[in-house]
Scaffold this motif. Structure first.
Motif, mmCIF file in Angstrom:
data_model
loop_
_atom_site.group_PDB
_atom_site.id
_atom_site.type_symbol
_atom_site.label_atom_id
_atom_site.label_comp_id
_atom_site.label_asym_id
_atom_site.label_seq_id
_atom_site.Cartn_x
_atom_site.Cartn_y
_atom_site.Cartn_z
ATOM 1 N N HIS A 46 0.958 -1.364 0.095
ATOM 2 C CA HIS A 46 0.075 0.064 -0.086
ATOM 3 C C HIS A 46 1.061 1.361 0.043
ATOM 4 O O HIS A 46 0.447 2.225 -0.771
ATOM 5 C CB HIS A 46 -0.849 -0.170 1.181
ATOM 6 C CG HIS A 46 -1.629 1.135 1.486
ATOM 7 N ND1 HIS A 46 -2.358 1.886 0.538
ATOM 8 C CD2 HIS A 46 -1.830 2.102 2.678
ATOM 9 C CE1 HIS A 46 -3.034 2.964 0.832
ATOM 10 N NE2 HIS A 46 -2.758 3.076 2.334
ATOM 11 N N ILE A 47 1.902 1.054 0.752
ATOM 12 C CA ILE A 47 2.786 2.343 0.874
ATOM 13 C C ILE A 47 3.692 2.744 -0.427
ATOM 14 O O ILE A 47 3.546 3.688 -1.075
ATOM 15 C CB ILE A 47 4.025 2.248 1.783
ATOM 16 C CG1 ILE A 47 3.277 2.277 3.342
ATOM 17 C CG2 ILE A 47 5.043 3.025 1.713
ATOM 18 C CD1 ILE A 47 4.091 1.760 4.458
ATOM 19 N N GLN A 48 4.013 1.592 -1.223
ATOM 20 C CA GLN A 48 4.484 1.667 -2.597
ATOM 21 C C GLN A 48 3.496 2.290 -3.393
ATOM 22 O O GLN A 48 4.073 2.858 -4.288
ATOM 23 C CB GLN A 48 5.286 0.292 -2.725
ATOM 24 C CG GLN A 48 6.305 -0.178 -1.949
ATOM 25 C CD GLN A 48 7.616 0.902 -1.964
ATOM 26 O OE1 GLN A 48 7.959 1.537 -3.183
ATOM 27 N NE2 GLN A 48 8.236 1.104 -1.084
ATOM 28 N N GLU A 49 2.330 1.978 -3.407
ATOM 29 C CA GLU A 49 1.346 2.335 -4.330
ATOM 30 C C GLU A 49 1.132 3.851 -4.357
ATOM 31 O O GLU A 49 1.148 4.253 -5.208
ATOM 32 C CB GLU A 49 0.113 1.604 -4.332
ATOM 33 C CG GLU A 49 0.100 0.050 -4.705
ATOM 34 C CD GLU A 49 -0.958 -0.844 -4.206
ATOM 35 O OE1 GLU A 49 -1.928 -0.026 -3.579
ATOM 36 O OE2 GLU A 49 -1.235 -1.957 -4.683
ATOM 37 N N VAL A 50 1.119 4.163 -2.812
ATOM 38 C CA VAL A 50 0.916 5.687 -2.572
ATOM 39 C C VAL A 50 2.112 6.603 -3.316
ATOM 40 O O VAL A 50 2.015 7.698 -3.825
ATOM 41 C CB VAL A 50 0.705 5.836 -1.217
ATOM 42 C CG1 VAL A 50 0.769 7.658 -0.849
ATOM 43 C CG2 VAL A 50 -0.727 5.176 -0.678
ATOM 44 N N LEU A 51 3.304 5.914 -2.858
ATOM 45 C CA LEU A 51 4.476 6.609 -3.455
ATOM 46 C C LEU A 51 4.316 6.687 -4.932
ATOM 47 O O LEU A 51 4.815 7.733 -5.372
ATOM 48 C CB LEU A 51 5.668 5.832 -2.891
ATOM 49 C CG LEU A 51 6.194 5.939 -1.512
ATOM 50 C CD1 LEU A 51 7.143 5.089 -1.137
ATOM 51 C CD2 LEU A 51 6.502 7.296 -0.791
#
Length: 486
Positions: A46-51
């Motif tokens: 999820h963090i990588q997608e937001v980044l």
């Protein structure tokens, strides 16, 4: 004393967990469950997608994460340079604690270390120039929980120390990209109170009381340790229905153990929580003490009986919104036969196929009751029926066949159990799952492992667990019928 955002998060969720993480014995910790690892992996994705979608041009400090103060110093240097976005920066601050001095007469030092996911440069004023930073937390939850807001205020306070002013706003990015701004005027005082309580508890080694909450405690690595203490103390939290607020009410009238609750006169606490609830709790404690089930005063309608009965259970992956296994045990009492059908999606795209296979089986037995244990099975029939175009009349027919045993038990019977889960009830009746550690969470992990590795042993484990759930439902239904008839 070092207080990190992780420790503060634990304290907000469970003070005892934070205490044991600091002062507990590692020998009393149980290994982390696979489901926790899965949640961490989902969080990182999820963090990588937001980044990638919102902050593709970020800088990350090069200092290793285990060098906390050094990494915080590099983060501070990057902010002074005016870097647009900093990923996994550290914020550090130390100050004396106004508590009792140590044996040398010195005030203990409190070290604060925060790890915001992002520090984003915005227009404003700071000691570095005409810019400042705002912290951004990226959380896997669907709503902005209080603990998320406490951490956001923690990051804002640490930033204010370094840049000379509070950030104008603090952001939490939730699942599906939903964004939430934190009101610092409301949450900074709450953060300060939480921090003060945490420091007082940990410095003075005030071990918080045990309180077992199945849903909250089940994944904790201290669960076995705390549960053993609760059992030894006959702790009231082991009684289904005793919430923290009800526990306080019971303590006010001197009710401190399960045995004393069983002997309670409902009128003693009726004014505090209502006479109906007081009687329910007393009866539940009595069932536990006497190790026998009790019938509630409500008239119990008989369970439907038929020559053929169906016992239905689902394995689902909430993150994917996927029902990957629809399991049914078909019991023919006249012919004395039983058979398990496990409709299993080998990949998410096969959900529609197994749904149709399930429908075909159900249509073969239009008069058979479909016994299940939770509202989820009914909701799934509605969802999948609508998703895959099942005629409304057929959907309604299947729903009319459904009988929710959980609803039936909790409305008509008081059982000598600490939880009204299927596993708790069926275990009390003597049923044993072939894999003792199997659970719905573990099933989800097995399915992920199957999708990743292609190893069919994970499918076999899922099918076996689901069949056991169906058979446990069967055991419970038969016991209910016999108990009510007697």
């Amino acid at each position: 004393m070092l207080v990190t955002d992780t420790l503060l998060l634990d304290f907000k969720r469970c003070q005892r967990r934070a205490y044991l993480n600091t002062h507990g014995s590692s020998e009393e910790r149980r290994p982390e469950r696979d489901f926790l690892l899965k949640l961490r992996q989902e969080s990182q994705r999820h963090i990588q997608e937001v980044l990638e979608e919102q902050f593709p041009h970020y800088r990350e400090p090069e200092t290793p994460t285990h060098l906390g103060q050094e990494r915080a110093q590099e983060t501070k240097s990057l902010m002074a340079q005016g870097v647009d976005c900093i990923y996994r920066g550290y914020l550090y601050h130390s100050l004396p604690v106004n508590l009792n001095t140590d044996h040398n007469g010195n005030l203990p030092v409190l070290e604060l270390l925060g790890h915001p996911h992002l520090l984003v440069k915005v227009a404003g004023e700071s000691r570095w120039g005409p810019w400042q930073y705002r912290p951004v937390s990226i959380q896997l939850g669907r709503r902005p929980k209080p603990e998320y807001k406490i951490l956001a205020a923690f990051y804002a306070q640490l930033l204010a120390v370094h840049q000379g002013s509070l950030p104008r706003w603090v952001e939490i990015i939730l699942r599906r990209g939903n964004s939430y701004s934190v009101d610092l005027w409301e949450w900074l005082p709450r953060f300060h109170q939480t921090l003060a309580d945490c420091v007082q508890t940990l410095i003075h080694q005030r071990e918080p009381e045990v309180f077992i909450s199945r849903q909250r405690c089940n994944l904790c690595h201290w669960y076995d340790h705390c549960y053993a203490i609760a059992q030894e103390q006959q702790h009231l939290s082991l009684v289904p229905g005793v919430t923290p607020s009800r526990y306080e009410s019971l303590q006010m009238v001197g009710v401190l153990t399960i045995d004393s609750l069983a002997r309670l006169q409902a009128a003693q606490v009726g004014e505090l929580m209502g006479s109906t609830i007081a009687r329910q709790l007393q009866q539940q404690a009595l069932a536990l003490v006497e190790k026998r089930p009790l019938l509630k005063t409500t008239v119990a309608a008989p369970l439907p009986q038929a020559t053929v009965e169906l016992y239905f259970d689902i394995e689902a992956e909430p993150e994917r919104n996927l029902d990957y296994l629809l399991g049914v045990v078909v019991v023919n009492r006249e012919e004395k036969t039983e058979k398990f059908y496990g409709f299993l999606a080998h990949n998410p795209e096969e959900e529609g196929i197994i749904w149709q296979e399930f429908i075909d089986l159900i249509q073969s037995y239009p008069d058979a009751p479909i016994y299940h244990f939770s509202e989820y099975e009914r909701e799934t029939i509605k969802r999948l029926g609508k998703l895959y175009g099942t005629p409304p009349k057929l959907r309604e027919q299947m729903l009319d066949q459904c009988v929710d045993l959980h609803h039936y038990v909790t409305n008509h019977v008081i059982c000598p159990v600490e939880s009204y889960s299927l596993k708790s009830l069926a275990s009390w009746l003597g049923f044993q799952w072939r894999d003792a550690q199997a659970s719905g969470d573990q099933s989800v992990c097995w399915y992920d492992n199957w999708l990743t590795s292609g190893d069919r042993q994970f499918l076999e484990l899922i099918l076996r667990y689901n069949e056991d759930d169906c058979r446990a439902t069967w055991i419970l239904k038969d016991w209910l019928s016999q108990f009510l008839a007697a």
